[in-house]
Design a protein around this motif. Structure first.
Motif, mmCIF file in Angstrom:
data_model
loop_
_atom_site.group_PDB
_atom_site.id
_atom_site.type_symbol
_atom_site.label_atom_id
_atom_site.label_comp_id
_atom_site.label_asym_id
_atom_site.label_seq_id
_atom_site.Cartn_x
_atom_site.Cartn_y
_atom_site.Cartn_z
ATOM 1 N N LEU A 1 0.915 -1.202 0.002
ATOM 2 C CA LEU A 1 -0.067 -0.069 0.071
ATOM 3 C C LEU A 1 0.869 1.101 0.028
ATOM 4 O O LEU A 1 0.536 2.262 -0.737
ATOM 5 C CB LEU A 1 -0.913 0.043 1.155
ATOM 6 C CG LEU A 1 -1.909 1.158 1.484
ATOM 7 C CD1 LEU A 1 -2.770 1.245 -0.007
ATOM 8 C CD2 LEU A 1 -2.865 1.303 2.633
ATOM 9 N N SER B 1 2.091 1.879 -3.368
ATOM 10 C CA SER B 1 1.234 2.287 -4.384
ATOM 11 C C SER B 1 0.988 3.848 -4.356
ATOM 12 O O SER B 1 0.282 4.357 -5.273
ATOM 13 C CB SER B 1 -0.210 1.429 -4.165
ATOM 14 O OG SER B 1 -0.860 2.220 -3.041
ATOM 15 N N ASN C 1 -1.295 5.283 -2.515
ATOM 16 C CA ASN C 1 -2.781 5.316 -2.350
ATOM 17 C C ASN C 1 -2.927 5.354 -0.971
ATOM 18 O O ASN C 1 -2.134 4.799 -0.248
ATOM 19 C CB ASN C 1 -3.415 4.235 -3.195
ATOM 20 C CG ASN C 1 -3.344 4.366 -4.601
ATOM 21 O OD1 ASN C 1 -3.364 5.530 -5.026
ATOM 22 N ND2 ASN C 1 -3.074 3.299 -5.051
ATOM 23 N N SER C 2 -4.253 5.859 -0.547
ATOM 24 C CA SER C 2 -4.667 5.722 0.708
ATOM 25 C C SER C 2 -5.588 4.464 0.956
ATOM 26 O O SER C 2 -5.961 3.818 -0.361
ATOM 27 C CB SER C 2 -5.571 6.799 0.925
ATOM 28 O OG SER C 2 -5.141 8.037 1.160
ATOM 29 N N GLY C 3 -5.551 3.725 2.053
ATOM 30 C CA GLY C 3 -6.157 2.529 2.141
ATOM 31 C C GLY C 3 -6.420 1.915 3.594
ATOM 32 O O GLY C 3 -5.784 2.515 4.431
ATOM 33 N N ASN D 1 -3.552 7.220 5.216
ATOM 34 C CA ASN D 1 -4.214 8.445 4.313
ATOM 35 C C ASN D 1 -2.987 9.122 3.579
ATOM 36 O O ASN D 1 -2.173 9.813 4.446
ATOM 37 C CB ASN D 1 -5.059 9.215 5.239
ATOM 38 C CG ASN D 1 -6.201 8.614 5.461
ATOM 39 O OD1 ASN D 1 -7.106 8.199 4.542
ATOM 40 N ND2 ASN D 1 -6.486 8.703 6.881
#
Length: 111
Positions: free
Chosen positions: A57, A60, A62-64, A73
């Motif tokens: 993650l 990436s 990205n948030s998740g 975040n």
């Protein structure tokens, strides 16, 4: 397993960074900017088996969420926050998060 906290080799000399410690059953995350009593330092724990998903993650950008244990975040300005179920939130500026991400990409946090 090392119980010692360590940071990315890409972290600057100012000492502010994401710090990680690998334990037998979990990985601990904290913020080196904390200046209060060590026994009160906010620390997040993630199950060892979820650690690779967390690292993916991070890469990436990205948030998740990672299970019910950790929310990531990532903001447009490069800053990031990590939040756990115990109400602990760690906030990182763009330079700190960038250094951590580079360390993850370099394999420094895989154990």
């Amino acid at each position: 397993m090392s119980a010692e906290f360590f940071k990315s080799t890409f972290s600057g000399g100012d000492g502010t960074c994401v710090e990680v410690a690998h334990r037998a059953d979990r990985v601990l995350i904290r913020d080196s900017k904390y200046t209060g009593p060590s026994h009160d330092q906010p620390t997040l724990a993630i199950a060892r088996d979820l650690w690779p998903a967390f690292l993916n993650l991070v890469l990436s950008a990205n948030s998740g969420r990672i299970g019910e244990q950790l929310s990531v975040n990532v903001f447009a300005d490069g800053c990031a926050t990590l939040a756990g179920p115990q109400g602990v939130t760690l906030e990182y500026d763009a330079a700190e998060w960038d250094a951590f991400t580079k360390g993850v990409a370099n394999g420094e946090f895989s154990r």
